[in-house]
Scaffold this motif. Sequence first.
Motif, PDB file in Angstrom:
ATOM      1  N   LYS A 364       0.828  -1.223   0.000  1.00  0.00           N
ATOM      2  CA  LYS A 364       0.000   0.000   0.000  1.00  0.00           C
ATOM      3  C   LYS A 364       0.855   1.263   0.000  1.00  0.00           C
ATOM      4  N   CYS A 365       1.962   1.228  -0.738  1.00  0.00           N
ATOM      5  CA  CYS A 365       2.881   2.371  -0.724  1.00  0.00           C
ATOM      6  C   CYS A 365       2.249   3.623  -1.299  1.00  0.00           C
ATOM      7  N   ASP A 366       1.176   3.489  -2.069  1.00  0.00           N
ATOM      8  CA  ASP A 366       0.508   4.666  -2.619  1.00  0.00           C
ATOM      9  C   ASP A 366      -0.159   5.490  -1.530  1.00  0.00           C
ATOM     10  N   SER A 402       2.509  -1.413  -4.617  1.00  0.00           N
ATOM     11  CA  SER A 402       1.096  -1.048  -4.513  1.00  0.00           C
ATOM     12  C   SER A 402       0.331  -1.830  -5.560  1.00  0.00           C
ATOM     13  N   LYS A 404      -2.783  -1.429  -6.158  1.00  0.00           N
ATOM     14  CA  LYS A 404      -3.709  -0.488  -6.782  1.00  0.00           C
ATOM     15  C   LYS A 404      -3.055   0.282  -7.922  1.00  0.00           C
ATOM     16  N   SER A 405      -1.854   0.833  -7.690  1.00  0.00           N
ATOM     17  CA  SER A 405      -1.188   1.628  -8.713  1.00  0.00           C
ATOM     18  C   SER A 405      -0.151   0.842  -9.502  1.00  0.00           C
ATOM     19  N   GLN A 406       0.029  -0.433  -9.147  1.00  0.00           N
ATOM     20  CA  GLN A 406       0.980  -1.340  -9.811  1.00  0.00           C
ATOM     21  C   GLN A 406       2.436  -0.931  -9.599  1.00  0.00           C
ATOM     22  N   VAL A 407       2.697  -0.051  -8.647  1.00  0.00           N
ATOM     23  CA  VAL A 407       4.058   0.358  -8.347  1.00  0.00           C
ATOM     24  C   VAL A 407       4.832  -0.820  -7.755  1.00  0.00           C
TER      25      VAL A 407
END
Length: 446
Positions: A364-366, A402, A404-407
């Motif tokens: 969850k780094c975003d 992340s 969610k953001s694919q980071v």
Amino acid sequence: MSGHLWQLPYSSLLFNRTKLYQGLYALPKMKIYSLCSSKQIQTTTYEVVNGSYLETSLVKQENKTKDTTPAPVALDTVGAFQKLPMVMPSVDIYYSALRKARRVSPTKGIANAAKREKNKGAKQLDALMKELTLPLKTYKEKFPNKRHLHPYERSLIELTLGDGNYEEVLGKVDSLRKKLVSVGKEHASLCAQSSTKREAEERLAEGIKRLEEIFHSDGKAVDELMQIAKSLRAMPVVDLEMPTLCLVGAPNVGKSSLVRILSTGKPEICNYPFTTRGILMGHITLSYQHFQVTDTPGILRRRDEDRNNLEKLTLAVLAHLPTAVLFVHDLTGECGTSPSDQFLIYQEIKERFSSHLWIDVVSKCDLLQESPVFYITEDADADHSELLKYRTTGPDGALRVSVKSQVGINELKSRVHELLVSQSARLNIEKPEATTNASSPRKIFI
């Protein structure tokens, strides 16, 4: 079992009158006669060992010493649950046995009606008893002794069914079998001793009624065993020779989401603790190589004796399976377990399973900002440099991702592939080399 099936009048269950040498070969003693006397000479046997002649007694003594070395223990394997027999519902067992027993006819050639009836009654009671007890005997023989299982599967039984419940149910099933054998033989004997046709019919009906009462009273143990078999057979199959990645962390830190990204596993994704209520197994295919991925229940900060069965299940996977670890950290304060508690959990698991190959991931780094996020239970004034650093960046070398953001996802997949290739090499090294039996020494008699 359906209650109404057992409410049939006993009269409806009455049968119709229609068909219902290793070692050396020693030479015999020899006598050699001289001019003045004779004496016996015992021949000695020798063996050629490593190019030298040795007395057989010495070779045997040496072999005896070697034999005291304990034989290598066979490696445990998993997969016992998939070999469990199918268990029929107790009601199906009973009425199937009843139908087969009713088709048993008296021995041919008995002219006397009374003798014919008591012969048929005794044979039908014996058949009913055997048809009822045969599947119970099969269950007792085919369900494995828990002590013979792989430690991982033994842990699954204890944590899924409760300590001792597996053995207790199998014991009840075997007790039912023994009781049916005893009562069935007793009533078949009584029926065979009848003096009249009517007495034979009454004793037949009485025997059927008694067997039905016993099966109705104790047959629920069979249904309990059926549920146990279903639960165990549904456990994921683990290949001990396939490299495995185990995702570990506190509850709700994003393990299940990462399993979805990394493998074929499709865990339930929810925003509450202990989403994962068992072990979920997925598979990864990278560069034509196959690997396993397991999602495990979250671990809380507490003593082992206070852990629930879900947490113990995670520890059992780490303790008994040859896994690499992907430890997931959530520093956002969103998961319900503070970063301080996660730090302590991480230190404990890392120390306990220090021999495992390892990757740390901050999920969850975003949602993370430049400054650390403090959860309500955080002690922000704690003077602990390592902890303060953990709150901000997680463990040294941790990869930020992340879903969610694919980071960081592509880098994570690459790191996971490298880890599993290393785990594969480790497993190949740990495999015991096949032992070859040395050829037995040639035996020479002199």
